[in-house]
Design a protein around this motif. Sequence first.
Motif, short mmCIF file in Angstrom:
data_model
loop_
_atom_site.label_atom_id
_atom_site.label_comp_id
_atom_site.label_asym_id
_atom_site.label_seq_id
_atom_site.Cartn_x
_atom_site.Cartn_y
_atom_site.Cartn_z
N THR A 76 0.83 -1.20 0.00
CA THR A 76 0.00 0.00 0.00
C THR A 76 0.87 1.25 0.00
OG1 THR A 76 -1.76 -1.19 1.14
CG2 THR A 76 -1.84 1.21 1.26
N LEU A 77 1.96 1.21 0.72
CA LEU A 77 2.89 2.34 0.75
C LEU A 77 3.46 2.61 -0.64
CD1 LEU A 77 4.29 4.48 2.46
CD2 LEU A 77 6.06 2.79 2.96
N LEU A 78 3.75 1.55 -1.38
CA LEU A 78 4.26 1.73 -2.75
C LEU A 78 3.22 2.40 -3.64
CD1 LEU A 78 6.19 -1.60 -3.31
CD2 LEU A 78 7.14 0.69 -2.99
N TRP A 79 1.95 1.99 -3.51
CA TRP A 79 0.88 2.63 -4.29
C TRP A 79 0.78 4.11 -3.92
CZ3 TRP A 79 -1.66 1.26 -8.50
CH2 TRP A 79 -1.71 -0.10 -8.83
N PHE A 80 0.85 4.41 -2.61
CA PHE A 80 0.78 5.79 -2.14
C PHE A 80 1.89 6.63 -2.75
CE2 PHE A 80 2.18 8.93 1.09
CZ PHE A 80 1.08 9.77 1.06
N VAL A 81 3.11 6.12 -2.69
CA VAL A 81 4.26 6.86 -3.23
C VAL A 81 4.10 7.07 -4.73
CG1 VAL A 81 6.76 6.74 -3.62
CG2 VAL A 81 5.81 6.17 -1.38
N GLU A 82 3.60 6.08 -5.44
CA GLU A 82 3.37 6.22 -6.87
C GLU A 82 2.37 7.35 -7.14
OE1 GLU A 82 1.42 3.77 -10.58
OE2 GLU A 82 2.49 2.62 -9.05
N GLU A 83 1.30 7.38 -6.37
CA GLU A 83 0.30 8.42 -6.55
C GLU A 83 0.84 9.81 -6.21
OE1 GLU A 83 -2.36 8.15 -8.17
OE2 GLU A 83 -2.52 5.98 -8.24
N TYR A 113 -5.05 11.31 -1.49
CA TYR A 113 -5.87 11.31 -0.28
C TYR A 113 -6.38 9.90 0.03
CZ TYR A 113 -9.60 12.40 2.99
OH TYR A 113 -10.43 12.43 4.09
N ALA A 114 -6.89 9.23 -0.99
CA ALA A 114 -7.43 7.88 -0.78
C ALA A 114 -6.37 6.91 -0.27
CB ALA A 114 -8.04 7.36 -2.08
N TRP A 115 -5.18 6.97 -0.85
CA TRP A 115 -4.11 6.06 -0.41
C TRP A 115 -3.59 6.44 0.98
CZ3 TRP A 115 -3.59 1.41 -2.20
CH2 TRP A 115 -4.05 1.13 -3.48
N LEU A 116 -3.58 7.73 1.31
CA LEU A 116 -3.20 8.16 2.65
C LEU A 116 -4.19 7.63 3.68
CD1 LEU A 116 -1.38 9.85 4.54
CD2 LEU A 116 -2.92 11.78 4.06
N VAL A 117 -5.47 7.75 3.37
CA VAL A 117 -6.51 7.25 4.26
C VAL A 117 -6.37 5.73 4.42
CG1 VAL A 117 -9.00 6.92 4.52
CG2 VAL A 117 -8.10 9.14 3.84
N THR A 118 -6.06 5.05 3.35
CA THR A 118 -5.86 3.60 3.40
C THR A 118 -4.71 3.24 4.33
OG1 THR A 118 -6.79 3.24 1.21
CG2 THR A 118 -5.26 1.57 2.01
#
Length: 82
Positions: A14-21, A45-50
Amino acid sequence: IYYARDAARGVDGTLLWFVEEVGELVRAIRRKERNNLEEEFGDVYAWLVTLASLHHIDLERVARAKYAHGCPRCKKTPCGCA
C-alpha cells in the motif's frame, strides 16, 4: 471501502501505491496540468486514508486534535509564525 483488499496487500504494498500516486501528483503540479490535479489529489488522499486505516489511525480525529485551533504553534489561522 477496500479494507479487506488493502489488508491483504499489506502496508508495504500500500505504501508503494501511495508513493506512486504522490509521484503522479508531483508530475501534474510541475507540468501545470490543472485539469488533472483534482484526480491526483483525490488518489493521494485515498491512499493516505488507506495507510492510516491499516494502522488503525482515524485521520479526522488526528486532524481535529492537531489543527482545531489553527497552527499548532501560534494557534492562528492563517499561521502567524515568523
